[in-house]
Design an enzyme around this catalytic site. Structure first.
Site, PDB file in Angstrom:
ATOM      1  N   ASP A  50      39.408  22.190  31.708  1.00 36.62           N
ATOM      2  CA  ASP A  50      39.510  21.177  32.635  1.00 36.62           C
ATOM      3  C   ASP A  50      39.745  19.953  31.803  1.00 36.62           C
ATOM      4  O   ASP A  50      39.305  20.021  30.711  1.00 36.62           O
ATOM      5  CB  ASP A  50      38.505  20.984  33.644  1.00 36.62           C
ATOM      6  CG  ASP A  50      38.658  20.410  34.908  1.00 36.62           C
ATOM      7  OD1 ASP A  50      39.046  18.887  34.865  1.00 36.62           O
ATOM      8  OD2 ASP A  50      38.679  20.811  35.982  1.00 36.62           O
ATOM      9  N   ASN A 103      45.086  26.810  38.365  1.00 38.77           N
ATOM     10  CA  ASN A 103      44.552  26.200  39.582  1.00 38.77           C
ATOM     11  C   ASN A 103      44.610  24.836  39.432  1.00 38.77           C
ATOM     12  O   ASN A 103      44.268  24.111  40.859  1.00 38.77           O
ATOM     13  CB  ASN A 103      43.057  26.688  39.753  1.00 38.77           C
ATOM     14  CG  ASN A 103      42.204  26.028  40.871  1.00 38.77           C
ATOM     15  OD1 ASN A 103      42.550  26.387  42.009  1.00 38.77           O
ATOM     16  ND2 ASN A 103      41.296  25.012  40.407  1.00 38.77           N
ATOM     17  N   TYR A 169      53.738  16.754  46.349  1.00 35.79           N
ATOM     18  CA  TYR A 169      52.880  17.907  46.265  1.00 35.79           C
ATOM     19  C   TYR A 169      53.377  19.197  47.025  1.00 35.79           C
ATOM     20  O   TYR A 169      53.591  20.292  46.464  1.00 35.79           O
ATOM     21  CB  TYR A 169      51.646  17.486  47.017  1.00 35.79           C
ATOM     22  CG  TYR A 169      50.601  18.681  47.023  1.00 35.79           C
ATOM     23  CD1 TYR A 169      49.526  18.568  46.028  1.00 35.79           C
ATOM     24  CD2 TYR A 169      50.292  19.353  48.223  1.00 35.79           C
ATOM     25  CE1 TYR A 169      48.334  19.494  45.996  1.00 35.79           C
ATOM     26  CE2 TYR A 169      49.117  20.067  48.437  1.00 35.79           C
ATOM     27  CZ  TYR A 169      48.316  20.321  47.374  1.00 35.79           C
ATOM     28  OH  TYR A 169      47.398  21.206  47.346  1.00 35.79           O
ATOM     29  N   LYS A 173      54.297  22.832  45.173  1.00 38.28           N
ATOM     30  CA  LYS A 173      53.631  24.019  45.771  1.00 38.28           C
ATOM     31  C   LYS A 173      54.627  25.106  46.366  1.00 38.28           C
ATOM     32  O   LYS A 173      54.545  26.236  46.316  1.00 38.28           O
ATOM     33  CB  LYS A 173      52.501  23.584  46.894  1.00 38.28           C
ATOM     34  CG  LYS A 173      51.522  22.735  46.510  1.00 38.28           C
ATOM     35  CD  LYS A 173      50.646  23.393  45.317  1.00 38.28           C
ATOM     36  CE  LYS A 173      49.372  22.557  44.954  1.00 38.28           C
ATOM     37  NZ  LYS A 173      48.791  23.251  43.821  1.00 38.28           N
ATOM     38  N   THR A 204      37.050  19.841  49.333  1.00 38.04           N
ATOM     39  CA  THR A 204      37.037  19.516  47.807  1.00 38.04           C
ATOM     40  C   THR A 204      37.425  18.021  47.711  1.00 38.04           C
ATOM     41  O   THR A 204      38.018  17.490  48.698  1.00 38.04           O
ATOM     42  CB  THR A 204      37.751  20.467  46.974  1.00 38.04           C
ATOM     43  OG1 THR A 204      39.043  19.765  47.162  1.00 38.04           O
ATOM     44  CG2 THR A 204      37.746  21.730  47.403  1.00 38.04           C
TER      45      THR A 204
HETATM   46  P1  NAI Z   1      39.535  18.993  42.834  1.00 34.14           P
HETATM   47  O1  NAI Z   1      40.150  17.877  42.835  1.00 34.14           O
HETATM   48  O2  NAI Z   1      38.156  19.524  43.473  1.00 34.14           O
HETATM   49  O3  NAI Z   1      39.780  19.861  41.693  1.00 34.14           O
HETATM   50  C1  NAI Z   1      40.987  19.923  40.842  1.00 34.14           C
HETATM   51  C2  NAI Z   1      40.331  19.982  39.376  1.00 34.14           C
HETATM   52  O4  NAI Z   1      41.847  20.057  38.734  1.00 34.14           O
HETATM   53  C3  NAI Z   1      39.529  18.874  39.060  1.00 34.14           C
HETATM   54  O5  NAI Z   1      38.793  19.547  38.223  1.00 34.14           O
HETATM   55  C4  NAI Z   1      40.495  18.175  38.091  1.00 34.14           C
HETATM   56  O6  NAI Z   1      39.829  17.566  36.798  1.00 34.14           O
HETATM   57  C5  NAI Z   1      41.339  19.409  37.524  1.00 34.14           C
HETATM   58  N1  NAI Z   1      42.816  18.677  36.953  1.00 34.14           N
HETATM   59  C6  NAI Z   1      43.493  17.778  37.414  1.00 34.14           C
HETATM   60  N2  NAI Z   1      44.542  17.379  36.698  1.00 34.14           N
HETATM   61  C7  NAI Z   1      44.355  18.250  35.801  1.00 34.14           C
HETATM   62  C8  NAI Z   1      45.169  18.434  34.239  1.00 34.14           C
HETATM   63  N3  NAI Z   1      46.152  17.779  34.037  1.00 34.14           N
HETATM   64  N4  NAI Z   1      44.675  19.231  33.491  1.00 34.14           N
HETATM   65  C9  NAI Z   1      43.531  20.060  33.695  1.00 34.14           C
HETATM   66  N5  NAI Z   1      42.812  19.920  34.921  1.00 34.14           N
HETATM   67  C10 NAI Z   1      43.164  18.894  35.812  1.00 34.14           C
HETATM   68  O7  NAI Z   1      40.653  19.947  44.041  1.00 34.14           O
HETATM   69  P2  NAI Z   1      40.540  21.521  44.685  1.00 34.14           P
HETATM   70  O8  NAI Z   1      40.740  21.405  46.093  1.00 34.14           O
HETATM   71  O9  NAI Z   1      39.725  22.196  43.955  1.00 34.14           O
HETATM   72  O10 NAI Z   1      42.109  21.670  43.860  1.00 34.14           O
HETATM   73  C11 NAI Z   1      42.314  22.970  43.390  1.00 34.14           C
HETATM   74  C12 NAI Z   1      43.521  23.435  43.516  1.00 34.14           C
HETATM   75  O11 NAI Z   1      43.554  23.855  44.888  1.00 34.14           O
HETATM   76  C13 NAI Z   1      44.850  22.448  43.378  1.00 34.14           C
HETATM   77  O12 NAI Z   1      45.932  23.242  42.717  1.00 34.14           O
HETATM   78  C14 NAI Z   1      45.167  22.089  44.911  1.00 34.14           C
HETATM   79  O13 NAI Z   1      46.430  21.673  45.101  1.00 34.14           O
HETATM   80  C15 NAI Z   1      44.830  23.389  45.604  1.00 34.14           C
HETATM   81  N6  NAI Z   1      44.446  23.423  46.891  1.00 34.14           N
HETATM   82  C16 NAI Z   1      43.631  22.474  47.389  1.00 34.14           C
HETATM   83  C17 NAI Z   1      43.208  22.626  48.939  1.00 34.14           C
HETATM   84  C18 NAI Z   1      42.348  21.757  49.655  1.00 34.14           C
HETATM   85  O14 NAI Z   1      42.207  21.683  50.790  1.00 34.14           O
HETATM   86  N7  NAI Z   1      41.307  21.477  48.670  1.00 34.14           N
HETATM   87  C19 NAI Z   1      44.278  23.191  49.836  1.00 34.14           C
HETATM   88  C20 NAI Z   1      45.447  23.913  49.107  1.00 34.14           C
HETATM   89  C21 NAI Z   1      45.417  23.924  47.918  1.00 34.14           C
END
Ligand code: NAI
Length: 291
Positions: A50, A103, A169, A173, A204
């Protein structure tokens, strides 16, 4: 993008002999964190990769306190060289990599009317290029070893056409769903599995923009997030448990929670009705927080 110098190599001594291993990008928060914790609970050694190294280290500490093994690695998925290095380090001890969870993700919320170039590019760089960098880094190793599972996190927003208020986004996706389904078929010959995880709403930080995302000034993201959280958002731990069960069964497209499958089915069954539904949702969102 600002180049990230690798600060520390991954501590390879932590992996127990014979245990399966995984890299989870975006593993410091939300869904990635929950996936990492659930993997560790089932005996998988996890590399939590991360940009937020301190948060990743805190996740490692939690996993270790429960008897699992994990390490934190600083990774910006926009940096293909660093991604390759993380894969090399993660696989150095055992000579293999069992899972890659692509992810990490960000969102720029708002109407495309209000987007600037950076609002497209920033999201493409992380959500789409980041996934490609992961495949470039890990897939050749998995082909060589004759097994492995790549799990790309897309979204319900990658399956439904007329969703709104997050154009870049949605574009990424849909692309991640396309890449995953195509790669799954190509990879069968090599014994490598590919799945795409398409969550509905999950509680989240990304719902409120997350650490690296943002929303356009005309949108009250907090008000929208409140509404989403009240109606049907699930906890990341529940999502992770269900998702990993589906990964073990080698499901191609994993949609959770189950209720999120309804709009997906509707969109396939009647694109016309789906468009009406999402137009109604946009009108409601505009009343809630989008001008
Ligand atoms: P979050 O914001 O809690 O976690 C995202 C993580 O990605 C963070 O730890 C951040 O530091 C890391 N990150 C961001 N840019 C980065 C980079 N350039 N390099 C490395 N790490 C990086 O959000 P969440 O919800 O856990 O998101 C995880 C995945 O799930 C994403 O791809 C999001 O699009 C997807 N998602 C989330 C949904 C939701 O409702 N929370 C629904 C559908 C998909």
């Amino acid at each position: 993008m600002d180049h990230i110098e690798p600060r520390e190599n991954i501590d390879l001594r932590k992996q127990r002999a014979g245990s399966r291993n995984a890299i989870v990008t975006g593993g410091a928060s939300g869904i990635g964190r929950a996936l990492a914790e659930e993997l560790a609970r089932t005996g998988v050694h996890v590399v939590i990769a991360d940009r937020q190294l301190e948060l990743a280290a805190a996740v490692v500490a939690g996993i270790e306190s429960r008897g699992g093994t994990a390490v934190a690695a600083e990774l910006d998925v926009r940096d293909p060289d660093r991604f390759r290095q993380v894969v090399e380090e993660a696989s150095a001890a055992s000579g293999r990599l069992d899972y890659l969870f692509n992810n990490a993700g960000i969102v720029v919320a708002g109407e495309m009317r209000d987007y600037e170039l950076a609002d497209w590019e920033d999201v493409f760089d992380v959500n789409l290029r980041g996934v490609c960098h992961g495949i470039l880094a890990a897939y050749p190793l998995m082909i060589a070893q004759g097994h492995g599972h790549i799990v790309n996190t897309a979204s319900l927003a990658g399956l439904i056409g007329p969703l709104t208020l997050q154009g870049s986004y949605i574009a990424t996706k849909h692309a991640v769903v396309g890449i995953s389904r195509s790669l799954r078929v190509e990879a069968m010959r090599y014994g490598v599995r590919v799945s795409v995880l398409c969550p509905g709403a999950v509680r989240t930080p990304i719902l409120r923009g997350g650490r690296y995302g943002r929303s356009k000034p005309n949108l009250d993201l907090a008000a929208l997030a409140d509404r989403v959280e009240r109606f049907g958002a699930i906890e990341p731990a529940l999502l992770a448990r269900r998702a990993l069960r589906a990964v073990a069964r080698n499901r191609a497209i994993i949609v959770e929670p189950r209720v999120a499958r309804l709009p997906w089915y509707l969109d396939r069954l009647s694109p016309w009705l789906s468009e009406k539904l999402w137009h109604g949702a946009l009108r409601l969102a505009r009343r809630t927080g989008a001008e």
